[in-house]
Design a protein around this motif. Structure first.
Motif, mmCIF file in Angstrom:
data_model
loop_
_atom_site.group_PDB
_atom_site.id
_atom_site.type_symbol
_atom_site.label_atom_id
_atom_site.label_comp_id
_atom_site.label_asym_id
_atom_site.label_seq_id
_atom_site.Cartn_x
_atom_site.Cartn_y
_atom_site.Cartn_z
ATOM 1 N N UNK A 144 -0.890 7.092 -28.881
ATOM 2 C CA UNK A 144 -0.627 8.440 -28.357
ATOM 3 C C UNK A 144 -1.301 9.468 -29.257
ATOM 4 N N UNK A 145 -1.317 9.164 -30.534
ATOM 5 C CA UNK A 145 -1.895 10.066 -31.528
ATOM 6 C C UNK A 145 -3.289 10.575 -31.146
ATOM 7 N N UNK A 146 -4.145 9.681 -30.683
ATOM 8 C CA UNK A 146 -5.506 10.138 -30.395
ATOM 9 C C UNK A 146 -5.837 10.124 -28.907
ATOM 10 N N UNK A 147 -4.898 9.757 -28.056
ATOM 11 C CA UNK A 147 -5.145 9.818 -26.611
ATOM 12 C C UNK A 147 -3.870 10.220 -25.886
ATOM 13 N N UNK A 148 -3.247 11.346 -26.295
ATOM 14 C CA UNK A 148 -1.923 11.675 -25.746
ATOM 15 C C UNK A 148 -1.921 11.783 -24.223
ATOM 16 N N UNK A 149 -2.902 12.482 -23.684
ATOM 17 C CA UNK A 149 -2.890 12.727 -22.241
ATOM 18 C C UNK A 149 -3.205 11.433 -21.483
ATOM 19 N N UNK A 150 -4.183 10.692 -21.976
ATOM 20 C CA UNK A 150 -4.593 9.473 -21.268
ATOM 21 C C UNK A 150 -3.491 8.405 -21.305
ATOM 22 N N UNK A 165 0.572 5.504 -18.142
ATOM 23 C CA UNK A 165 1.960 5.124 -17.911
ATOM 24 C C UNK A 165 2.448 5.551 -16.522
ATOM 25 N N UNK A 166 2.147 6.796 -16.163
ATOM 26 C CA UNK A 166 2.605 7.294 -14.862
ATOM 27 C C UNK A 166 1.906 6.585 -13.704
ATOM 28 N N UNK A 217 5.374 5.391 -27.355
ATOM 29 C CA UNK A 217 4.193 5.752 -26.575
ATOM 30 C C UNK A 217 2.897 5.179 -27.154
ATOM 31 N N UNK A 234 -12.548 8.843 -26.687
ATOM 32 C CA UNK A 234 -11.419 8.390 -27.486
ATOM 33 C C UNK A 234 -10.971 6.999 -27.052
ATOM 34 N N UNK A 292 -0.298 8.915 -21.378
ATOM 35 C CA UNK A 292 0.737 9.283 -20.396
ATOM 36 C C UNK A 292 0.240 9.080 -18.967
ATOM 37 N N UNK A 293 -1.015 9.409 -18.721
ATOM 38 C CA UNK A 293 -1.572 9.182 -17.375
ATOM 39 C C UNK A 293 -1.510 7.701 -17.011
ATOM 40 N N UNK A 321 -8.600 7.764 -16.590
ATOM 41 C CA UNK A 321 -8.736 9.153 -16.165
ATOM 42 C C UNK A 321 -9.413 9.317 -14.806
#
Lengths: 483, 483
Positions: B103-109, B114-115, B340, B98, B111-112, B356
């Motif tokens: 955020x739509x197509x990479x929600x988890x990445x 950002x954190x 996001x 992806x 946020x990762x 990731x």
């Protein structure tokens, strides 16, 4: 190593499920939900290490809350699908974990890049595949390269003296072209107001798979005469626009560029793949007259992300424009032929290996395999076009990418006018949000110019069949009928 | 799927052998040899597809003729090693296939990212980890971002009007800084002659792991007064120079930048990793005063390629500088919080998921794991330094990266002078060429300023032990003693 095999197990399960239509495309959660942490899955980083068991859980959950871009019902982006050979190629690339700057540490990949770029130039139609090129991190950067090289060709002194050494330069592109041309004009110091956005032919929606931005040339001429004192240096012709999939008439634009000695770039990030198809490549007629071409195999050709090439007809310009001769990388006294150290052409220093997966897919499919894939994607688009053309409740502005409005029954009897427009504008976002929450399928939407939100449907995933197209339409109607 | 598992088998075998010291680092061939085709392995692309068996052979041979950058005796680049968790992370990333724009197509990445960026900013020392940042395709692009953002902060109108809207701007960096600062000055339209390369302290070679480019500030002052009428806008301070591993004195430079309101960038592409070590982070004292920082986890921290971050102290500048608000990606009427959707900060459109593998390694090692790794790499450099300090036949100009000449016996008695210089200049390339042909080890060399070719030894691979350092020295002496 045992750990790695357990991850492979997670990944192969994921791949299997991705192709299974009973699997959801996504399991949607809002940002705050994921940030608060789902059961057993926290995104927070800690001082202390986690166990390998937890790492495996993290891998599983990362996939669980992500989006299955390879799912046959994911139509949301120009890049979709999950080619297994390409995936294997990317796994090998990560395992080799090397860098494209020198032959010294990437001998095989550097040669693969060279041969593949030559093949692409042959397909474009440059004699003997002569010319230059490089793989870059995406179409936006490829387009940026084209503007840089155009500037270097006409005003090489800008490299040393800066933009102050050139007159006020103007760039041209159509209003439907990709926004990366505008980004490039900002980044490189031209300024976005010196990029002239040309109006396109509003009759576009009547064209059937031939699509030309007809007013382009006329308007362009007007602009040139209007901007006296400015120097036109660059024209971008789009081959496959992002929203409509429209093709600018390259030959007509090339005539003008040749006459006035202006750099012609063809942005085929999306449509470049059509060059592989004997049936469809006529849409890019004249591409061999371009000075540079952007072509993203990671879009219509289904190569995994990222894989984008910038191809340049004149050899030596990329090197001249970008080389800085860093002594610690590009030593002239190596034992091998250092013309194979191609890294100094790039604006990057380290450069990810994007070539291998593409090369491997090409080996595996052959040129004819890519052709079949392209033909099939366009057939499916045509199938969708004919399916909804006369179906009640749809309107279409365009259809290489099949762009359309779904009009819920409650709006069908409304007279055309501002109220209908405003209500119709909210339909696509609502349907899309419901799709994502159900996780059944995903398709893009956007407004464009004075047009309210419409869906954009693209097919680039070889796993898509007519049944998936049917499903999309049924799903839109199921979700939208009561709006 | 069976095919994918066979590829995994090839890859895991490759990984196992990479850590086995009896395996060669590389099996060197000249470009023409590989181009002519090795037995059963041709790089040429064809119209017709190849069998899956041949594809497996192609995979095996691609690895065979490549370079094992994870081998404990590969010291050739700042990036080396092959972290298994990082590798698993990269395999997962390719499988997810992806794109970072929404955020739509990479929600988890998303946020990762950002954190993780917040965590990095906390480690830099910005209050509450506030600020901004993005992962980019390598340190050169990260450095380019810093120059762009500096320009936008001081002359935001350049985005729209181009460089003509600003006075003649000058940039400063040391002569030992990475060449990407020079590339950025060319690309962005400043011109390389408006980048002032400051001389560094020639007493560098006497400094022991404290290294400061002492003359920097004095010279810099001279320059500023010399360039009257020009506007200084940007200073780059290097934290870990590419060749010597030297650190500019950030606090002293920050004093000047604050006084004159100049953007301070710290290029910690190589040395940024030291921030993870309580023992060594003092070398970057003052980094919290920088306006922006480049930090490449893919170098000293051993994360697989590519993984580079640009961190910016002031929020909103990246967005302001780069956003173009493309309607087809960044729809404002989505169902989730669209702040996001961070893609419009980038100069790219599509952006590879680089976060990731890094996030997963951080989870798995914890912050303390990275600290241990950094401390260990520097210990090994120190071991090498002490080993060759008083050994016959070596001279060293510097040693954070341990840089040294090996002087063959035949040259040791020559008087200093041009003949000795010329002969010594040829020693490192000759030894390196023999190393590569034997395939036993690889280490970088380069000239620098008026210094003839010397070796640069860096350790970033956790698999390296003292025995590998010993091996390198023995190998240099074995290959070089008769030169």
């Amino acid at each position: 190593m045992q750990f790695l095999l357990e991850v492979v197990d997670i990944l192969t399960n994921y791949v299997r499920k991705t192709f299974d239509r009973s699997t959801k495309v996504l399991d949607f959660h809002h940002p705050h939900q994921l940030l608060e942490g789902m059961e057993g899955f926290s995104l927070e980083l800690c001082d202390q290490p986690e166990s390998l068991e937890q790492i495996l859980v993290d891998c599983r959950d990362t996939l669980k809350y992500g989006v299955r871009t390879g799912h046959p019902r994911f139509f949301n982006q120009l890049s979709s699908g999950l080619d297994i050979i390409g995936l294997a190629g990317e796994w090998l690339t990560s395992t080799a974990n090397t860098n494209m700057f020198t032959y010294e540490i990437a001998p095989v990949f550097v040669l693969m890049e060279q041969l593949t770029l030559k093949k692409m130039r042959e397909i474009i139609g440059w004699p003997n595949g002569e010319g230059d090129g490089i793989f870059s991190p995406g179409g936006a950067i490829s387009n940026m390269y084209s503007v840089m090289v155009a500037r270097y060709k006409h005003y090489p002194e800008v490299k040393i003296k800066g933009m102050a050494a050139a007159p006020r330069l103007v760039l041209f592109t159509s209003e439907h072209s990709h926004y990366s041309i505008k980004k490039a004009s900002a980044v490189l110091g031209f300024g976005t107001e010196n990029l002239i956005l040309l109006k396109t032919d509003e009759s576009l929606k009547d064209l059937v798979l031939s699509d030309s931005c007809a007013c382009y040339l006329v308007k362009w001429f007007c602009c040139v005469s209007a901007v006296q004192g400015f120097v036109p240096v660059f024209v971008n012709a789009t081959a496959g626009s992002t929203v409509y999939g429209a093709f600018d008439p390259i030959n007509e634009i090339a005539d003008i560029c040749e006459k006035y000695n202006i750099w012609l770039h063809v942005d085929g990030a999306w449509g470049g793949g059509l060059l592989m198809s004997r049936k469809h490549r006529h849409k890019l007629n004249g591409v061999e007259r371009a000075n540079s071409v952007t072509w993203n195999p990671h879009k219509m050709m289904g190569v995994p992300l990222q894989c984008s090439a910038i191809l340049v007809r004149e050899k030596g310009l990329l090197q001249g424009c970008n080389s800085m001769c860093a002594g610690y990388l590009f030593q002239p006294d190596k034992q091998y032929d250092v013309t194979y150290d191609t890294g100094d052409k790039a604006i990057q220093c380290g450069r990810h290996v994007d070539i291998f997966k593409f090369w491997l897919m090409w080996k595996s499919k052959g040129t004819i395999g890519f052709e079949k894939h392209i033909d099939r994607c366009l057939e499916l688009s045509e199938y969708l076009y004919h399916k909804i053309k006369n179906r009640e409740g749809y309107e279409m502005p365009q259809h290489t990418n099949v762009c359309f409005w779904y009009i819920p029954p409650s709006l069908r009897l409304l007279p055309d006018g501002e109220e209908k427009r405003q209500r119709l504008h909210k339909v696509a976002p609502k349907i899309k949000a419901m799709m994502m929450e159900c996780g059944t399928t995903m398709v893009g939407y956007q407004p464009q110019g004075d047009k309210v939100n419409f869906f954009r449907m693209v097919v680039s995933n070889p796993a898509v069949t007519r049944s998936d197209i049917d499903f999309l339409i049924d799903e839109i109607e199921r979700l939208g009928q009561d709006l």
